[in-house]
Design an enzyme around this catalytic site. Structure first.
Site, mmCIF file in Angstrom:
data_model
loop_
_atom_site.group_PDB
_atom_site.id
_atom_site.type_symbol
_atom_site.label_atom_id
_atom_site.label_comp_id
_atom_site.label_asym_id
_atom_site.label_seq_id
_atom_site.Cartn_x
_atom_site.Cartn_y
_atom_site.Cartn_z
ATOM 1 N N HIS A 19 0.839 -1.202 0.000
ATOM 2 C CA HIS A 19 0.000 0.000 0.000
ATOM 3 C C HIS A 19 0.877 1.256 0.000
ATOM 4 C CE1 HIS A 19 -3.151 -2.608 2.228
ATOM 5 N NE2 HIS A 19 -3.550 -2.475 0.967
ATOM 6 N N LYS A 43 -14.820 -8.920 5.325
ATOM 7 C CA LYS A 43 -13.539 -9.187 5.987
ATOM 8 C C LYS A 43 -13.679 -9.056 7.496
ATOM 9 C CE LYS A 43 -10.618 -7.584 2.194
ATOM 10 N NZ LYS A 43 -9.606 -6.605 1.769
ATOM 11 N N ARG A 92 -2.199 -6.698 -7.999
ATOM 12 C CA ARG A 92 -1.122 -7.645 -7.711
ATOM 13 C C ARG A 92 -1.011 -8.724 -8.770
ATOM 14 N NH1 ARG A 92 -3.508 -8.448 -1.797
ATOM 15 N NH2 ARG A 92 -5.209 -8.871 -3.221
ATOM 16 N N SER A 130 -3.162 -7.602 3.068
ATOM 17 C CA SER A 130 -3.559 -7.411 4.469
ATOM 18 C C SER A 130 -4.053 -8.717 5.073
ATOM 19 C CB SER A 130 -4.655 -6.345 4.562
ATOM 20 O OG SER A 130 -4.145 -5.091 4.194
#
Length: 159
Positions: A19, A43, A92, A130
């Site tokens: 990030h 999440k 990614r 994360s």
């Protein structure tokens, strides 16, 4: 002349080196970047919003072009609220591209004036997420190579 403002939305739970790298690489492109900490109901959270906000502010304490804000609701509405013409997102891999493309296409329908911009993860950082950082933390592992140094003290509150 209108300021070029980008919103970088995410749950950032926790904020990672990937990030940080994305924001640092995007800084020359914009007059201001607003890191928008949102709620992702799918999440399971590690850090409370207040702690995430404080932690990210610590990372960018010397960077006047970066703001950190908490948001609720649609990100495109937040973009309008802060006058952002751009939404910054990181990719990614191909799976991220598929997911982010669908979101970007729908955002264009909702707010055609807000353009999504994608930056590819830098080599050596694309493996960081994360979710993985949370899993390592929950199992007592060392995440110091995966998060900015300024984030580490805030993670102690999650242990």
């Amino acid at each position: 002349m209108m300021k070029k403002i980008a919103v970088f939305p995410g749950s950032f739970d926790p904020f990672t080196r990937a990030h940080e790298d994305l924001v640092l690489r995007a800084l020359p492109l914009f007059d201001e970047i607003v890191i928008a900490i949102g709620v992702n109901t799918s999440k399971q959270g590690l850090l409370p919003f207040e702690v995430r906000e404080e932690a990210i502010k610590a990372v960018f304490k010397d960077e006047a072009k970066v703001q950190v804000r908490r948001i609720q609701g649609l990100t495109v509405n937040f973009c309008r609220e802060v006058g952002a013409q751009f939404m910054l997102r990181g990719l990614r891999n191909g799976i991220d591209l598929e997911f982010e493309n669908a979101i970007a296409q729908n955002n264009l329908i909702l707010a055609p004036e807000v353009e999504s911009l994608f930056l590819l993860a830098r080599s050596g950082l694309g493996h960081i997420s994360s979710t993985i950082v949370r899993d390592i933390l929950r199992n007592g592992g060392d995440v110091s190579a995966l998060v900015p140094e300024a984030i580490l003290p805030f993670l102690k509150t999650a242990e």
